[in-house]
Write an enzyme that holds these catalytic residues in place. Structure first.
Site, PDB file in Angstrom:
ATOM      1  N   ARG A   1       0.850  -1.264   0.061  1.00  0.00           N
ATOM      2  CA  ARG A   1       0.112   0.056  -0.142  1.00  0.00           C
ATOM      3  C   ARG A   1       0.817   1.023  -0.077  1.00  0.00           C
ATOM      4  O   ARG A   1       0.466   2.308  -0.410  1.00  0.00           O
ATOM      5  CB  ARG A   1      -0.929   0.205   1.245  1.00  0.00           C
ATOM      6  CG  ARG A   1      -1.850   1.199   1.443  1.00  0.00           C
ATOM      7  CD  ARG A   1      -3.122   1.012   2.077  1.00  0.00           C
ATOM      8  NE  ARG A   1      -2.769   0.364   3.508  1.00  0.00           N
ATOM      9  CZ  ARG A   1      -2.361   0.938   4.653  1.00  0.00           C
ATOM     10  NH1 ARG A   1      -2.233   2.421   4.475  1.00  0.00           N
ATOM     11  NH2 ARG A   1      -2.255   0.224   5.702  1.00  0.00           N
TER      12      ARG A   1
ATOM     13  N   TYR B   1     -15.525  14.153 -17.615  1.00  0.00           N
ATOM     14  CA  TYR B   1     -15.922  12.656 -17.591  1.00  0.00           C
ATOM     15  C   TYR B   1     -16.951  12.661 -16.398  1.00  0.00           C
ATOM     16  O   TYR B   1     -16.812  13.550 -15.556  1.00  0.00           O
ATOM     17  CB  TYR B   1     -14.768  11.816 -17.495  1.00  0.00           C
ATOM     18  CG  TYR B   1     -15.120  10.503 -16.619  1.00  0.00           C
ATOM     19  CD1 TYR B   1     -15.785   9.619 -17.463  1.00  0.00           C
ATOM     20  CD2 TYR B   1     -14.669  10.042 -15.355  1.00  0.00           C
ATOM     21  CE1 TYR B   1     -16.149   8.303 -16.913  1.00  0.00           C
ATOM     22  CE2 TYR B   1     -15.087   8.971 -14.849  1.00  0.00           C
ATOM     23  CZ  TYR B   1     -15.886   8.060 -15.655  1.00  0.00           C
ATOM     24  OH  TYR B   1     -16.186   6.680 -15.185  1.00  0.00           O
TER      25      TYR B   1
ATOM     26  N   ASP C   1      -6.643  15.986 -16.369  1.00  0.00           N
ATOM     27  CA  ASP C   1      -7.225  14.768 -16.871  1.00  0.00           C
ATOM     28  C   ASP C   1      -6.415  14.477 -18.502  1.00  0.00           C
ATOM     29  O   ASP C   1      -6.879  15.114 -19.271  1.00  0.00           O
ATOM     30  CB  ASP C   1      -8.386  14.616 -16.965  1.00  0.00           C
ATOM     31  CG  ASP C   1      -8.833  13.059 -17.277  1.00  0.00           C
ATOM     32  OD1 ASP C   1      -7.977  12.301 -18.011  1.00  0.00           O
ATOM     33  OD2 ASP C   1      -9.937  12.596 -16.689  1.00  0.00           O
TER      34      ASP C   1
ATOM     35  N   LYS D   1      -7.416   3.089 -19.704  1.00  0.00           N
ATOM     36  CA  LYS D   1      -7.463   3.337 -20.994  1.00  0.00           C
ATOM     37  C   LYS D   1      -6.254   3.218 -22.041  1.00  0.00           C
ATOM     38  O   LYS D   1      -5.936   2.095 -21.993  1.00  0.00           O
ATOM     39  CB  LYS D   1      -8.216   4.836 -21.321  1.00  0.00           C
ATOM     40  CG  LYS D   1      -9.460   4.907 -20.295  1.00  0.00           C
ATOM     41  CD  LYS D   1     -10.480   4.122 -20.601  1.00  0.00           C
ATOM     42  CE  LYS D   1     -11.880   4.427 -19.952  1.00  0.00           C
ATOM     43  NZ  LYS D   1     -11.639   4.707 -18.575  1.00  0.00           N
TER      44      LYS D   1
HETATM   45  N1  PLP Z   1     -11.183  10.041 -16.909  1.00  0.00           N
HETATM   46  C1  PLP Z   1     -11.683   9.907 -18.252  1.00  0.00           C
HETATM   47  C2  PLP Z   1     -11.547  10.876 -19.337  1.00  0.00           C
HETATM   48  C3  PLP Z   1     -12.542   8.623 -18.359  1.00  0.00           C
HETATM   49  O1  PLP Z   1     -12.881   8.477 -19.711  1.00  0.00           O
HETATM   50  C4  PLP Z   1     -12.419   7.807 -17.408  1.00  0.00           C
HETATM   51  C5  PLP Z   1     -13.302   6.710 -17.242  1.00  0.00           C
HETATM   52  O2  PLP Z   1     -14.045   6.156 -18.354  1.00  0.00           O
HETATM   53  C6  PLP Z   1     -12.074   8.190 -16.058  1.00  0.00           C
HETATM   54  C7  PLP Z   1     -11.322   9.316 -16.037  1.00  0.00           C
HETATM   55  C8  PLP Z   1     -11.995   7.289 -14.994  1.00  0.00           C
HETATM   56  O3  PLP Z   1     -11.335   6.254 -14.969  1.00  0.00           O
HETATM   57  P1  PLP Z   1     -11.372   4.708 -14.043  1.00  0.00           P
HETATM   58  O4  PLP Z   1     -12.561   4.022 -14.884  1.00  0.00           O
HETATM   59  O5  PLP Z   1      -9.966   4.136 -14.393  1.00  0.00           O
HETATM   60  O6  PLP Z   1     -11.521   5.135 -12.863  1.00  0.00           O
END
Ligand code: PLP
Length: 392
Positions: free
Chosen positions: A54, A107, A179, A204
């Protein structure tokens, strides 16, 4: 280090050296210390690799070294999912009474953190139209501590002027957290424009094979140390096998992203001309209202585009059913093409009203994989054409 493909293959080599060419998996929850001093050091070393998983594991450290080098930041760390990266960072950087600015197009999970979670914890939030950098400035209050950015945004592919927002934030002592999931560090490096911390849903493109949930954060060591402190409490630890799989996926990131970029652009161009299509959102199209800004801060535009059909929601739903290669799925960024109707997908995280504010009801998000470009284009064009001859 040299080129990006070299970085993805070699940047972890000296992090936990071993004669094995492929790094071993440290499938252990804990490590032993030789003496009391080493034990005490391990308990406090930020993002360490030999105390307790952790707190940090060699597999975390290796993948983090590659992420940091790719993003051009001093340090990086990994978490159990993209959302774990976001919530851990936010909990580390703001407290009750603070104010956070986010984007209207973002998102769904990030939107829910801004609209639901943070207000519940006594943190005020303001969502702005990220296409206007001055909107961020107007939203700043004396209590603003953090600005959450996402560009291009999911699913509308709106572009945020990274340099403009980073500049105004720095002048006011506000931290910026961007992000970079859609762009990947191959297409855009937010730190080069002055953004403090970059985060990813590594689920992703970074992983790229739709077989791991993971998150990543990259930025100055001083800020990451604070996030790491909080991560010890949120406990959103990436499993060693998943960290290993993430690193393996990242070895081919530059190769994959080049194909995703080509496929995204080809699909956007083909669908933009199609009579069944009302609008295509893709920053690589010259017709995209922010194409110039996108070109200034990106070197490629990724595999994700969103499409609105003249037949609205019904046509969108039919289109998803007609695609042969793209499967109906919530993810993106893997080698396989996926497609989704975001307004349905986000119902677990946002209220109906919050969804209506965020995405047009008939919008389809296409995530081009790495299949042959002609196959994906033919498939999407055939599906769109079938909409025109469909019985009502
Ligand atoms: N940021 C974006 C642009 C996303 O498309 C997603 C998930 O689809 C996330 C963050 C969240 O990521 P996670 O599903 O790995 O928690």
């Amino acid at each position: 280090m040299s080129g990006r493909s070299t970085v993805t293959v070699h940047a972890d080599r000296l992090v936990h050296p071993d004669a094995a060419v492929a790094p071993p998996i440290y499938q252990t929850a804990a490590f032993s210390a030789g003496d009391g001093e080493a034990f005490a050091r391990g308990a406090t070393e930020p993002r360490g690799k030999g105390f307790y998983t952790r707190f940090g594991n060699p597999n975390h450290a290796q993948v983090s070294a590659v992420v940091a080098e790719l993003e051009g930041t001093e340090a990086a760390m990994v978490t159990a999912s993209g959302m774990a990266a976001l919530t851990t960072a936010v909990l580390a950087l703001v407290s009750a009474g603070d104010h956070v600015i986010g984007q209207k197009s973002t998102y769904g999970g990030t939107a829910s953190v801004l609209l639901n979670l943070l207000p519940r914890l006594g943190v005020a939030t303001t969502l702005v139209d990220q296409r206007d950098p001055l909107a961020f400035e107007r939203a700043v209050t004396p209590k603003t501590r953090l600005i959450l950015l996402e560009t291009p945004s999911n699913p509308l592919l709106h572009v945020t002027d990274l340099r403009a927002v980073a500049d105004l934030a720095r002048d006011r002592g506000i931290t910026t957290l961007a992000d970079n999931t859609f762009a990947t560090p191959l297409n855009q490096r937010p730190a080069e424009f002055g953004v403090d911390v970059v985060w990813h849903s590594a689920t992703k493109y970074l992983n790229g094979h739709t077989d791991v949930s993971a998150g990543a954060l990259a930025g100055p060591a001083e800020i990451l140390d604070r996030i790491w402190d909080t991560s010890l409490l949120t406990g959103a630890t990436l499993g060693p096998v998943d960290a290993w799989l993430l690193l393996r996926g990242m070895r081919t990131l530059p190769l994959r992203v080049a194909r995703h970029n080509a496929n995204g652009l080809a699909l956007a161009q083909a669908l933009a001309e199609h009579p069944a299509v009302a609008a295509v959102h893709y920053p690589g199209l010259e017709s995209h209202p922010q194409h110039k800004l996108a070109t200034d801060q990106m070197t490629g535009f990724g595999g994700v585009l969103s499409v609105e059909f003249t037949g609205g929601f019904e046509a969108a739903d039919a289109f998803l059913g007609l695609l042969h290669y793209s499967r109906r799925s919530a993810s993106l960024g893997g080698v396989e093409s996926l497609a989704v109707h975001p307004a349905s997908m986000w119902r677990g995280m946002l209220s109906d009203e919050q969804i209506t504010d965020a995405v047009p009801p008939g919008l389809v998000r296409l995530a081009a994989g790495t299949e042959d470009t002609a196959d994906l284009v033919d498939d999407a064009v055939a599906a769109a054409t079938a909409l025109l001859t469909r019985r009502p």
